[in-house]
Design a protein around this motif. Structure first.
Motif, mmCIF file in Angstrom:
data_model
loop_
_atom_site.group_PDB
_atom_site.id
_atom_site.type_symbol
_atom_site.label_atom_id
_atom_site.label_comp_id
_atom_site.label_asym_id
_atom_site.label_seq_id
_atom_site.Cartn_x
_atom_site.Cartn_y
_atom_site.Cartn_z
ATOM 1 N N GLN A 240 -48.159 -68.759 50.899
ATOM 2 C CA GLN A 240 -49.603 -68.713 50.683
ATOM 3 C C GLN A 240 -50.050 -67.350 50.150
ATOM 4 N N LEU A 241 -49.558 -66.279 50.765
ATOM 5 C CA LEU A 241 -49.946 -64.931 50.333
ATOM 6 C C LEU A 241 -49.537 -64.652 48.891
ATOM 7 N N MET A 242 -48.283 -64.966 48.549
ATOM 8 C CA MET A 242 -47.774 -64.650 47.216
ATOM 9 C C MET A 242 -48.449 -65.484 46.130
ATOM 10 N N LEU A 243 -48.637 -66.763 46.392
ATOM 11 C CA LEU A 243 -49.273 -67.595 45.367
ATOM 12 C C LEU A 243 -50.749 -67.269 45.207
ATOM 13 N N ASN B 298 -36.439 -65.426 48.432
ATOM 14 C CA ASN B 298 -35.092 -65.175 47.914
ATOM 15 C C ASN B 298 -34.128 -64.870 49.064
ATOM 16 N N ASN B 299 -34.583 -64.074 50.022
ATOM 17 C CA ASN B 299 -33.749 -63.757 51.181
ATOM 18 C C ASN B 299 -33.400 -65.027 51.962
ATOM 19 N N ALA B 300 -34.370 -65.926 52.093
ATOM 20 C CA ALA B 300 -34.133 -67.185 52.814
ATOM 21 C C ALA B 300 -33.079 -68.026 52.103
ATOM 22 N N VAL B 301 -33.153 -68.069 50.778
ATOM 23 C CA VAL B 301 -32.163 -68.831 50.008
ATOM 24 C C VAL B 301 -30.771 -68.231 50.208
ATOM 25 N N VAL B 302 -30.679 -66.911 50.178
ATOM 26 C CA VAL B 302 -29.391 -66.248 50.353
ATOM 27 C C VAL B 302 -28.825 -66.519 51.747
ATOM 28 N N GLU B 303 -29.686 -66.446 52.770
ATOM 29 C CA GLU B 303 -29.208 -66.642 54.141
ATOM 30 C C GLU B 303 -28.847 -68.092 54.456
ATOM 31 N N PHE B 304 -29.645 -69.026 53.953
ATOM 32 C CA PHE B 304 -29.475 -70.413 54.375
ATOM 33 C C PHE B 304 -28.890 -71.332 53.318
ATOM 34 N N ALA B 305 -29.026 -70.964 52.036
ATOM 35 C CA ALA B 305 -28.597 -71.838 50.935
ATOM 36 C C ALA B 305 -29.154 -73.232 51.187
ATOM 37 N N THR B 306 -28.291 -74.213 51.396
ATOM 38 C CA THR B 306 -28.762 -75.580 51.653
ATOM 39 C C THR B 306 -28.456 -76.024 53.083
ATOM 40 N N SER B 307 -28.095 -75.085 53.962
ATOM 41 C CA SER B 307 -27.672 -75.457 55.316
ATOM 42 C C SER B 307 -28.815 -75.843 56.245
ATOM 43 N N ASP B 308 -30.046 -75.495 55.893
ATOM 44 C CA ASP B 308 -31.203 -75.827 56.719
ATOM 45 C C ASP B 308 -32.202 -76.575 55.840
ATOM 46 N N ALA B 309 -32.362 -77.857 56.103
ATOM 47 C CA ALA B 309 -33.208 -78.712 55.254
ATOM 48 C C ALA B 309 -34.662 -78.252 55.235
ATOM 49 N N GLN C 132 -40.363 -75.643 47.438
ATOM 50 C CA GLN C 132 -41.793 -75.792 47.149
ATOM 51 C C GLN C 132 -42.379 -74.501 46.596
ATOM 52 N N PHE C 133 -41.972 -73.364 47.164
ATOM 53 C CA PHE C 133 -42.456 -72.084 46.661
ATOM 54 C C PHE C 133 -42.078 -71.908 45.191
ATOM 55 N N TYR C 134 -40.788 -72.135 44.889
ATOM 56 C CA TYR C 134 -40.341 -71.948 43.515
ATOM 57 C C TYR C 134 -41.005 -72.946 42.571
ATOM 58 N N ASP D 139 -44.047 -74.199 42.855
ATOM 59 C CA ASP D 139 -45.419 -73.721 42.636
ATOM 60 C C ASP D 139 -45.441 -72.494 41.729
ATOM 61 N N TYR D 140 -44.506 -71.568 41.948
ATOM 62 C CA TYR D 140 -44.451 -70.365 41.130
ATOM 63 C C TYR D 140 -44.107 -70.717 39.679
ATOM 64 N N LEU D 141 -43.164 -71.629 39.499
ATOM 65 C CA LEU D 141 -42.812 -72.078 38.145
ATOM 66 C C LEU D 141 -44.001 -72.714 37.443
ATOM 67 N N THR D 142 -44.775 -73.487 38.167
ATOM 68 C CA THR D 142 -45.955 -74.131 37.585
ATOM 69 C C THR D 142 -46.931 -73.081 37.067
ATOM 70 N N LEU D 143 -47.137 -72.015 37.843
ATOM 71 C CA LEU D 143 -48.036 -70.946 37.390
ATOM 72 C C LEU D 143 -47.489 -70.250 36.144
ATOM 73 N N LEU D 144 -46.202 -69.914 36.158
ATOM 74 C CA LEU D 144 -45.599 -69.271 34.981
ATOM 75 C C LEU D 144 -45.681 -70.181 33.758
ATOM 76 N N ALA D 145 -45.361 -71.460 33.940
ATOM 77 C CA ALA D 145 -45.376 -72.404 32.822
ATOM 78 C C ALA D 145 -46.790 -72.564 32.257
ATOM 79 N N SER D 146 -47.801 -72.492 33.111
ATOM 80 C CA SER D 146 -49.182 -72.632 32.612
ATOM 81 C C SER D 146 -49.551 -71.460 31.712
ATOM 82 N N VAL D 147 -49.084 -70.260 32.051
ATOM 83 C CA VAL D 147 -49.349 -69.090 31.201
ATOM 84 C C VAL D 147 -48.573 -69.229 29.890
ATOM 85 N N ILE D 148 -47.343 -69.684 29.972
ATOM 86 C CA ILE D 148 -46.533 -69.881 28.768
ATOM 87 C C ILE D 148 -47.181 -70.904 27.845
ATOM 88 N N LEU D 149 -47.666 -71.992 28.415
ATOM 89 C CA LEU D 149 -48.343 -73.019 27.597
ATOM 90 C C LEU D 149 -49.553 -72.443 26.868
#
Length: 194
Positions: free
Chosen positions: A64-67, A108-119, A127-129, A131-141
């Motif tokens: 929430q804070l980052m987005l 990023n730290n969460a991905v490194v620590e857990f990868a896919t081991s914690d659903a 979901q974070f990525y 949402d972030y991709l959607t924002l970047l893609a909207s600027v690119i468009l």
């Protein structure tokens, strides 16, 4: 009669989030969480849950804070007349050199620590990525529509490449490197510009 709660959930989660961000999940003990939050262990469990639940809430809070910060930066830059390329450069380096927060990125730290081991962690990081991709893609468009950003690729693959570059920078910062952000911005600008 139950004791009255004397703390603000959001403030406590923010403190705990920063602790997880700095130390990671596995290197953060419940005793450290209690000491950092200033809330008794049983009160934390009763109001907010166990360590894993606190971690999930920390990831959600960070999301929430980052987005919110990213969206506000985009809007301010758009209102000031900044070009889509300049907006992308600001977003890609936003927060990377902040001194009032831990280095790197909690997601990023969460991905490194857990990868896919914690659903549950995977769902939140995905979901974070997304949402972030959607924002970047909207600027690119917008840049492609104004012919200031290359249009030989769709916006989403370009956004994905930029996100992966940002993740790489976050990882470098986390390990103590000091990448030249201005140099990276110049490179990205040359790659994206028409």
């Amino acid at each position: 009669m139950p004791a009255k709660k004397t703390f603000d959930n959001t403030q406590v989660i923010d403190q705990i989030m920063r602790l997880f961000w700095q130390n990671g999940y596995y290197h953060t003990s419940m005793d450290e969480i209690v000491a950092t939050s200033g809330v008794k262990k049983q009160s934390l469990y009763n109001a907010l849950g166990d360590k894993h639940t606190l971690y999930l809430k920390s990831l959600q809070h960070y999301h929430q804070l980052m987005l919110t910060a990213t969206t506000q930066t985009m809007q301010q830059l758009e209102q000031s007349g900044a070009s889509p390329v300049d907006i992308l450069m600001a977003l890609l380096t936003q927060g990377l050199t902040a001194t009032d927060q831990p280095t790197g990125d909690l997601i990023n730290n969460a991905v490194v620590e857990f990868a896919t081991s914690d659903a549950e962690v995977k769902q939140l990081t995905d979901q974070f990525y997304a949402d972030y991709l959607t924002l970047l893609a909207s600027v690119i468009l917008k840049g492609q529509a104004s012919q200031t950003i290359i249009a030989n690729q769709a916006s989403m693959p370009l956004a994905q490449g930029l996100l992966e570059a940002r993740i790489g920078l976050q990882t470098q910062l986390r390990r103590g490197a000091q990448p030249d952000l201005a140099q990276r911005q110049q490179l990205w600008t040359r790659l994206l510009s028409v």
